[in-house]
Design an enzyme around this catalytic site. Structure first.
Site, mmCIF file in Angstrom:
data_model
loop_
_atom_site.group_PDB
_atom_site.id
_atom_site.type_symbol
_atom_site.label_atom_id
_atom_site.label_comp_id
_atom_site.label_asym_id
_atom_site.label_seq_id
_atom_site.Cartn_x
_atom_site.Cartn_y
_atom_site.Cartn_z
ATOM 1 N N TYR A 24 3.864 -7.471 3.188
ATOM 2 C CA TYR A 24 4.280 -8.144 4.413
ATOM 3 C C TYR A 24 4.021 -9.636 4.260
ATOM 4 O O TYR A 24 4.846 -10.462 4.633
ATOM 5 C CB TYR A 24 3.495 -7.585 5.603
ATOM 6 N N ASN A 46 13.549 -1.552 12.498
ATOM 7 C CA ASN A 46 14.557 -1.329 11.469
ATOM 8 C C ASN A 46 15.788 -0.585 11.978
ATOM 9 O O ASN A 46 15.729 0.600 12.261
ATOM 10 C CB ASN A 46 13.914 -0.530 10.331
ATOM 11 N N CYS A 54 12.899 -0.427 3.888
ATOM 12 C CA CYS A 54 11.640 -0.859 4.483
ATOM 13 C C CYS A 54 10.431 -0.065 3.979
ATOM 14 O O CYS A 54 9.306 -0.420 4.240
ATOM 15 C CB CYS A 54 11.729 -0.783 6.004
ATOM 16 N N HIS A 55 10.678 1.014 3.224
ATOM 17 C CA HIS A 55 9.555 1.808 2.713
ATOM 18 C C HIS A 55 8.924 1.148 1.482
ATOM 19 O O HIS A 55 7.907 1.589 1.000
ATOM 20 C CB HIS A 55 10.063 3.201 2.365
ATOM 21 N N GLU A 81 11.059 7.196 -6.143
ATOM 22 C CA GLU A 81 11.667 6.032 -6.798
ATOM 23 C C GLU A 81 10.873 5.641 -8.032
ATOM 24 O O GLU A 81 11.172 4.667 -8.709
ATOM 25 C CB GLU A 81 11.710 4.851 -5.827
#
Length: 101
Positions: A24, A46, A54-55, A81
């Site tokens: 952030y 979001n 956003c993850h 991912e």
DNA sequence: CTCATGACTTTTT
DNA sequence: AAAAAAGCCATGA
């Protein structure tokens, strides 16, 4: 409604490649300030979870932090991912961390 | 405009 | 090391 600040955050997020993460504070600084708190607020609102990854945003100490759809969901998305997460913390966080230009 | 709030971060106990 | 307090800033009422 989407404010300019939020849009800026989303645009930055869209630049993050899969398998990488950011913080952030990093985003806030990229926007030229220290509105890390406001960044979190923007993520919470979001509007398009698919377009905006956003993850891939975690806390400055490598912890996952919160997620609108549940922190577990966030962890699984990251792991799928290629990001290894142990006990709510990103492994090799400093390496996987994406830097903005 | 003023007040409260939160997907945060840093400093101080 | 772990918990609490303080500092921060955009956003909505």
């Amino acid at each position: 409604m989407v404010t300019h600040f939020q849009q800026a955050c989303y645009d930055l997020l869209k630049q993050i490649p899969a398998g990488k993460v950011t913080t952030y504070a990093e985003i806030a600084h990229a926007l030229g300030g220290k509105a890390y708190r406001a960044v979190g607020t923007a993520m919470n609102k979001n509007p398009n979870p698919v377009i905006v990854p956003c993850h891939r945003v975690v806390n400055s100490d490598g912890r996952l932090g919160q997620y609108a759809f549940g922190c577990e969901r966030k962890q699984h998305l990251l792991e799928s991912e290629g990001v290894r997460v142990v006990d709510g913390k990103v492994q090799d966080f400093e390496q996987l961390r994406f830097r903005f230009n």
